[in-house]
Design a protein around this motif. Sequence first.
Motif, PDB file in Angstrom:
ATOM      1  N   ALA A 204       1.110  -0.925  -0.166  1.00 53.86           N
ATOM      2  CA  ALA A 204      -0.105  -0.014   0.430  1.00 53.86           C
ATOM      3  C   ALA A 204       1.157   1.125   0.294  1.00 53.86           C
ATOM      4  O   ALA A 204       2.155   1.342   1.015  1.00 53.86           O
ATOM      5  CB  ALA A 204      -1.082   0.274   1.446  1.00 53.86           C
ATOM      6  N   THR A 206       0.412   5.374   0.833  1.00 53.40           N
ATOM      7  CA  THR A 206      -0.633   6.941   1.006  1.00 53.40           C
ATOM      8  C   THR A 206       0.465   8.314   0.701  1.00 53.40           C
ATOM      9  O   THR A 206       2.010   8.534   1.087  1.00 53.40           O
ATOM     10  CB  THR A 206      -0.536   6.643   2.856  1.00 53.40           C
ATOM     11  OG1 THR A 206      -1.028   5.481   2.704  1.00 53.40           O
ATOM     12  CG2 THR A 206      -1.337   7.738   3.286  1.00 53.40           C
ATOM     13  N   ASN A 216      -5.013   6.922  -0.668  1.00 52.07           N
ATOM     14  CA  ASN A 216      -4.455   5.711  -0.521  1.00 52.07           C
ATOM     15  C   ASN A 216      -4.409   4.211  -1.412  1.00 52.07           C
ATOM     16  O   ASN A 216      -5.969   5.146  -2.066  1.00 52.07           O
ATOM     17  CB  ASN A 216      -4.734   5.350   1.081  1.00 52.07           C
ATOM     18  CG  ASN A 216      -4.216   3.882   1.478  1.00 52.07           C
ATOM     19  OD1 ASN A 216      -4.862   2.676   0.553  1.00 52.07           O
ATOM     20  ND2 ASN A 216      -3.372   3.753   1.673  1.00 52.07           N
ATOM     21  N   ALA A 217      -4.029   3.727  -2.130  1.00 50.07           N
ATOM     22  CA  ALA A 217      -4.304   2.700  -2.727  1.00 50.07           C
ATOM     23  C   ALA A 217      -3.319   1.647  -2.225  1.00 50.07           C
ATOM     24  O   ALA A 217      -2.166   1.438  -2.115  1.00 50.07           O
ATOM     25  CB  ALA A 217      -3.593   2.976  -4.496  1.00 50.07           C
ATOM     26  N   SER A 218      -3.877   0.156  -2.862  1.00 44.41           N
ATOM     27  CA  SER A 218      -3.179  -0.617  -2.432  1.00 44.41           C
ATOM     28  C   SER A 218      -3.384  -1.640  -3.171  1.00 44.41           C
ATOM     29  O   SER A 218      -4.657  -1.824  -4.262  1.00 44.41           O
ATOM     30  CB  SER A 218      -3.697  -1.098  -1.061  1.00 44.41           C
ATOM     31  OG  SER A 218      -5.212  -1.492  -0.792  1.00 44.41           O
ATOM     32  N   PHE A 242      -7.979  -4.721  -5.485  1.00 47.59           N
ATOM     33  CA  PHE A 242      -7.514  -3.186  -5.616  1.00 47.59           C
ATOM     34  C   PHE A 242      -8.350  -2.605  -4.861  1.00 47.59           C
ATOM     35  O   PHE A 242      -9.391  -2.440  -5.276  1.00 47.59           O
ATOM     36  CB  PHE A 242      -6.892  -3.347  -6.838  1.00 47.59           C
ATOM     37  CG  PHE A 242      -6.252  -3.749  -8.004  1.00 47.59           C
ATOM     38  CD1 PHE A 242      -4.631  -3.137  -7.788  1.00 47.59           C
ATOM     39  CD2 PHE A 242      -6.980  -4.943  -8.699  1.00 47.59           C
ATOM     40  CE1 PHE A 242      -4.132  -4.525  -8.818  1.00 47.59           C
ATOM     41  CE2 PHE A 242      -5.879  -5.348  -9.363  1.00 47.59           C
ATOM     42  CZ  PHE A 242      -4.866  -5.194 -10.047  1.00 47.59           C
ATOM     43  N   THR A 243      -7.834  -1.788  -4.189  1.00 47.18           N
ATOM     44  CA  THR A 243      -8.123  -0.638  -2.911  1.00 47.18           C
ATOM     45  C   THR A 243      -7.735   0.432  -2.820  1.00 47.18           C
ATOM     46  O   THR A 243      -6.804   0.765  -3.671  1.00 47.18           O
ATOM     47  CB  THR A 243      -8.683  -1.444  -1.332  1.00 47.18           C
ATOM     48  OG1 THR A 243      -7.471  -1.010  -1.065  1.00 47.18           O
ATOM     49  CG2 THR A 243      -8.851  -2.313  -1.790  1.00 47.18           C
ATOM     50  N   ALA A 244      -8.683   1.587  -3.076  1.00 43.56           N
ATOM     51  CA  ALA A 244      -8.156   2.971  -3.324  1.00 43.56           C
ATOM     52  C   ALA A 244      -9.298   3.792  -2.677  1.00 43.56           C
ATOM     53  O   ALA A 244     -10.465   3.872  -2.003  1.00 43.56           O
ATOM     54  CB  ALA A 244      -8.485   3.393  -4.544  1.00 43.56           C
ATOM     55  N   TYR A 245      -8.516   5.150  -1.364  1.00 42.07           N
ATOM     56  CA  TYR A 245      -9.463   5.387  -1.201  1.00 42.07           C
ATOM     57  C   TYR A 245      -9.242   6.997  -1.315  1.00 42.07           C
ATOM     58  O   TYR A 245      -7.873   7.293  -0.757  1.00 42.07           O
ATOM     59  CB  TYR A 245      -9.647   5.546   0.320  1.00 42.07           C
ATOM     60  CG  TYR A 245      -8.624   5.811   1.147  1.00 42.07           C
ATOM     61  CD1 TYR A 245      -8.189   6.903   2.386  1.00 42.07           C
ATOM     62  CD2 TYR A 245      -8.092   4.345   2.401  1.00 42.07           C
ATOM     63  CE1 TYR A 245      -7.293   7.062   3.199  1.00 42.07           C
ATOM     64  CE2 TYR A 245      -7.155   4.317   3.011  1.00 42.07           C
ATOM     65  CZ  TYR A 245      -6.576   5.973   3.330  1.00 42.07           C
ATOM     66  OH  TYR A 245      -5.619   5.663   4.521  1.00 42.07           O
TER      67      TYR A 245
END
Length: 426
Positions: A204, A206, A216-218, A242-245
């Motif tokens: 990840a 940040t 943030n992306a992971s 895949f995640t992001a916020y």
Amino acid sequence: MKTILKTMFLSCGIGLAAPMAHAQKKIIIDDEASNGIVMVTIDKAGDEIIRIMNESQLPYIHDPKAPRFLLMDKQGKFALGIGGYVRATGEYDFGGIVDDIDFIPADIPNSSKIRNQFQMDASTATIFLKLVGHTRLLGDFIVYTAGNFRGGDKTFQLRNAYMSFRNVTVGYTYGGFMDLGALPSTIDFQGPNGATFYRATQLAYTYKGLENFRFNASVEAPAVDGTANNGLEIARQRMPDFTAYAQYGWNGNSHLRIGGIIRSMTYTGADSDKASSVTGYGVQASTTFSMGKKWQAFGQVNYGKGIGQYLNDISNLNVDIVPNPEKDGKMQALPMLGWYAGLQYNICPKVFISSTYSMSRLYSENGYPNDEPGTYRYGQYFVANAFWNVSSNMQVGAEYLRGWRTNFDNSTNHANRFNLLVQYSF
């Protein structure tokens, strides 16, 4: 009882009268020897060590506090903390039970002759090691491992194992499709049934370059639980999640976060010599904000397809992917929803009360479930509690919970639980 209340009010008075903590220069231990280590208490560590310890502290009630003692090199550049807490709870269910040590509405039995039960638990007691420091190459870095005793037969189980440097996190820790800072305080170790909560091995990054903003992306190791039949089988996964916020914060206790996840879930069928996949996705909005000096609000909404692995209640049902009744040999990702909202009132610095309502819901699609009307449809979760920080290391609390489980045939079963907590951090 009068003595306990008198002591609590006295604690409040002392907490309100205490001055605010202020920055001060810490003494670095000096010695002729350039090598070796010394043991110090956290308040005797260098300013840089204390800053990194505080900034890396996760805003989650079940995450251990900074350790009381540190092993530190004599220049004060590196420190290893050893800490954790011992946590014991007493639980009594009445008017219906939850078939678990945690209060999970999905685990309320559809039919049971047992309407009351008593349980005690100390398996969430946690131990951790935390190495922090600062170098020119890595900047602020943290190496952290932690575990509790929730493995099979209460054996030790790894809960976190990661390293963090230059805003990069590598290892096993809390996933990107969740918001620790917006979770309410509960004695119940799982928490609201509509919240997202999980851990994953991940890479990840940040970005904190914009004032008040965080991005943030992971890339995370996938975990897929599904229900298979008629030759269908959950296969080894071919793609990561895949995640992001993006998060905006306007003070130390207030923020708004928008996030998302996309995943590919692989399965095989007896009628095909090739693997197939189903795409899942999720979107999330979460927040916490202060309303004056006494009140704190928090909440979260999650919606998507095939994200059951991440929702507290639905993660117990194995419904990330399920058979499609209208297409033989095919699986599908069902729509699902989870949300919660709550308030906390800080009576004084040492005592607070809170309450939260939460719901999780599984939607039908393509006729699912076609022949199992007793399948979980939605669950509700209500909690009200009070916490007293008797000292900087000791906390006690009391809590009431009520849960409902409603099935696709509209049958509803419910349960009540009363929790007591004693916890000591070291």
